[in-house]
Design an enzyme around this catalytic site. Structure first.
Site, PDB file in Angstrom:
ATOM      1  N   LYS A  53     -14.290  18.738 -13.780  1.00  0.00           N
ATOM      2  CA  LYS A  53     -13.491  19.547 -12.850  1.00  0.00           C
ATOM      3  C   LYS A  53     -13.830  21.038 -12.954  1.00  0.00           C
ATOM      4  O   LYS A  53     -13.705  21.782 -11.983  1.00  0.00           O
ATOM      5  CB  LYS A  53     -12.005  19.375 -13.131  1.00  0.00           C
TER       6      LYS A  53
HETATM    7  C1  PLP Z   1     -12.551  12.247 -16.412  1.00  0.00           C
HETATM    8  C2  PLP Z   1     -12.482  11.865 -14.976  1.00  0.00           C
HETATM    9  N1  PLP Z   1     -13.315  10.928 -14.523  1.00  0.00           N
HETATM   10  C3  PLP Z   1     -13.289  10.527 -13.243  1.00  0.00           C
HETATM   11  C4  PLP Z   1     -12.376  11.046 -12.335  1.00  0.00           C
HETATM   12  C5  PLP Z   1     -12.413  10.559 -10.933  1.00  0.00           C
HETATM   13  O1  PLP Z   1     -12.938  11.526 -10.077  1.00  0.00           O
HETATM   14  P1  PLP Z   1     -12.504  11.574  -8.551  1.00  0.00           P
HETATM   15  O2  PLP Z   1     -11.022  11.697  -8.541  1.00  0.00           O
HETATM   16  O3  PLP Z   1     -13.169  12.772  -8.012  1.00  0.00           O
HETATM   17  O4  PLP Z   1     -12.939  10.298  -7.933  1.00  0.00           O
HETATM   18  C6  PLP Z   1     -11.476  12.018 -12.779  1.00  0.00           C
HETATM   19  C7  PLP Z   1     -10.457  12.613 -11.908  1.00  0.00           C
HETATM   20  O5  PLP Z   1     -10.637  12.989 -10.829  1.00  0.00           O
HETATM   21  C8  PLP Z   1     -11.558  12.450 -14.114  1.00  0.00           C
HETATM   22  O6  PLP Z   1     -10.754  13.418 -14.536  1.00  0.00           O
HETATM   23  N1  LIG Z   2      -8.523  12.760 -11.931  1.00  0.00           N
HETATM   24  C1  LIG Z   2      -7.971  13.932 -11.342  1.00  0.00           C
HETATM   25  C2  LIG Z   2      -7.087  13.588 -10.184  1.00  0.00           C
HETATM   26  C3  LIG Z   2      -7.062  14.673  -9.148  1.00  0.00           C
HETATM   27  O1  LIG Z   2      -8.294  14.747  -8.525  1.00  0.00           O
HETATM   28  P1  LIG Z   2      -8.750  15.931  -7.594  1.00  0.00           P
HETATM   29  O2  LIG Z   2     -10.220  15.904  -7.676  1.00  0.00           O
HETATM   30  O3  LIG Z   2      -8.221  15.643  -6.248  1.00  0.00           O
HETATM   31  O4  LIG Z   2      -8.194  17.221  -8.091  1.00  0.00           O
HETATM   32  C4  LIG Z   2      -7.304  14.724 -12.446  1.00  0.00           C
HETATM   33  O5  LIG Z   2      -7.820  14.704 -13.542  1.00  0.00           O
HETATM   34  O6  LIG Z   2      -6.304  15.347 -12.255  1.00  0.00           O
END
Ligand code: PLP
Ligand SMILES: N[C@@H](CCOP(=O)(O)O)C(=O)O
Length: 475
Positions: A113
């Site tokens: 993120k």
């Molecule tokens: C460690 C981790 N892996 C995978 C994901 C999944 O990613 P996305 O929500 O973009 O599909 C998230 C949260 O978004 C995450 O925090």
């Molecule tokens: N897995 C995410 C969930 C939120 O996803 P986002 O990409 O829409 O911000 C988290 O860790 O909070």
């Protein structure tokens, strides 16, 4: 470049407008009117650029309302060795024959993120200063978005952040990382529910036009297009590290929940980056795997959303799927509206299995999918550690498990590393009987005092809390 809503009832907007607006007023998600295309000459020119310069080139295709010198400075300030601990920012390392991992989790909060959130923090600060305005960010997290957003926005002038998380559903490290922050501009809210409840509240509050205007509510989840476009950059950077010429196609495997990460891969592919397949890996909360295998999208309620050992993917309503379905349906906004507003609200599902567009989806868009369970992720963590002393976090392990199932000889497969193992020490102990390495700056964070507010999964309760804080601080 202009942006339009997937639901077709919002005005065309420029980038900086949607940066502050987040969700479109018709409840849809903003997408670019068209995807800019890259050609061979551009790819050649971009090979060998630093990450910051590459980010500038790609963002320039989407942002024409920030002067290039300013955008360049924002990219240069964001993607540094100091912030990401590596001069390459997102280096790629080999795991085994034909299988690589893109390290996206070396930033301040040890999850992918940070790659987009650090940029978003700087873009928001720039644009708010330019307008002389402030913003109250309302966010939802299953564990990683929250701390990435809070670290990116700590101490930024004119920005307050209200971050909702599902009470008791994050790892001890994730909880401590967020709740130990004592900054005045950060409010952590533990919601009695699951991540999807938190995200529903973000959408409900943003859908109240009067409240949104009065309290200047913005979004930092991947609802915000700026998050997605920033994530597009590492697909290009990874491609350049894994290939030597543009005729080579590569595959990506992406641990998925809210569909933001793989949606960025879809955008990169639509732009012409030579990606063959985008492999979606889910955990036991497998709505995305079900959709891509069957064409049936069936969101699950709180009771059917499992608490798993890859908790950040405990998501049963994948917000960004709407952006992909919009493209899948030939950008038909009224059909997208019908599916995501009416049908999901009334029946909690829709079925595209009989639709020609869905039957062609695999061939046209390259998507594949698979699922990983607790036993699979423990086995993958043990296997990778046993073979090469590579320590995977549980989410990345889900990605590796599904990547192996879809890997084809001669096409490099890259798994996106979405977090570092230390954030999920309990699962690492269970798999290997050892502690993951912990950066010194996070020693003992679990023992720091925590500050958070507990609220029910109710948009009105959250609105009341926001109003109290905002009024209290303005008086
Ligand atoms: C460690 C981790 N892996 C995978 C994901 C999944 O990613 P996305 O929500 O973009 O599909 C998230 C949260 O978004 C995450 O925090
Ligand atoms: N897995 C995410 C969930 C939120 O996803 P986002 O990409 O829409 O911000 C988290 O860790 O909070």
């Amino acid at each position: 470049m202009h942006y339009i809503s997937t639901r077709g009832h919002a005005e065309r907007r420029k980038f900086c407008e949607i940066l502050l607006e987040g969700l479109a007023p018709d409840g849809g998600l903003y997408v670019p009117e068209t995807y800019p295309l890259v050609d061979d000459a551009m790819l050649d020119r971009w090979r060998g650029l630093s990450y910051a310069d590459l980010a500038f080139e790609i963002l320039s295709l989407y942002i024409d309302d920030i002067p290039p010198t300013d955008l360049n400075a924002i990219c240069a300030k964001t993607y540094t060795l100091e912030v990401f601990g590596n001069a390459r920012i997102a280096p790629v390392r080999p795991l085994e024959t034909n299988l690589h991992v893109a390290e996206l989790s070396n930033g301040p909060t040890l999850a992918f993120k940070d790659m987009a959130m650090q940029l978003l923090g700087n873009l928001l600060e720039y644009e708010l200063a330019r307008r002389g305005e402030g913003l109250n960010i309302l966010g939802a997290t299953s564990g990683d978005t929250g701390s990435a957003a809070e670290y990116a926005l700590r101490g930024k002038k004119g920005i307050r952040i209200f971050m909702m998380s599902p009470r008791g559903r994050m790892s001890a490290f994730q909880t401590a990382q967020m709740f130990s922050l004592q900054d005045d501009n950060i409010q952590n809210i533990a919601i009695e529910g699951v991540f999807d409840d938190c995200q529903d509240i973000v959408k409900a509050v943003s859908g109240d036009a009067d409240f949104k205007r009065l309290h200047r509510i913005g979004a930092i989840n991947s609802i915000n297009w700026a998050r997605v476009v920033a994530q597009v950059v590492y697909y290009f950077s990874t491609y350049f590290q894994v290939t030597t010429q543009n005729a080579t196609q590569i595959d990506f495997a992406v641990p998925s929940g809210n569909f933001g990460n793989v949606c960025a891969g879809h955008v990169a592919r639509m732009m012409g980056l030579p990606i063959s397949r985008l492999v979606i890996a889910t955990n036991e909360n497998d709505v995305l795997d079900e959709f891509f295998r069957t064409g049936v999208y069936r969101v699950r309620g709180r009771a059917d959303t499992y608490a798993t050992s890859s908790p950040s993917m405990d998501i049963s309503k994948a917000s960004n799927l709407e952006r992909f379905v919009f493209d899948l349906l030939g950008r038909d906004a009224s059909r997208t509206n019908l599916l995501f507003d009416k049908q999901l609200r009334e029946r909690a599902s829709f079925d595209l299995s009989g639709d020609l567009a869905f039957r062609q989806a695999e061939a046209r868009f390259g998507f594949r999918s698979g699922k990983s369970t607790h036993a699979d992720r423990l086995e993958t963590i043990r296997d990778m550690w046993g073979r090469s002393k590579a320590l995977l976090d549980p989410h990345t392990a889900d990605g590796v498990k599904v990547a192996r199932e879809h890997s084809v000889p001669a096409t490099p497969m890259v798994v996106l590393e979405t977090a570092l193992p230390v954030k999920f020490a309990g699962t690492i102990r269970e798999a290997l009987g050892r502690e993951p390495d912990r950066p010194q700056r996070f020693e003992g964070i679990e023992y720091l005092p925590k500050r958070f507010k507990v609220l029910p999964a109710d948009a009105q309760a959250v609105k009341t809390f926001i109003a109290e804080i905002v009024q209290g601080e303005t008086c």
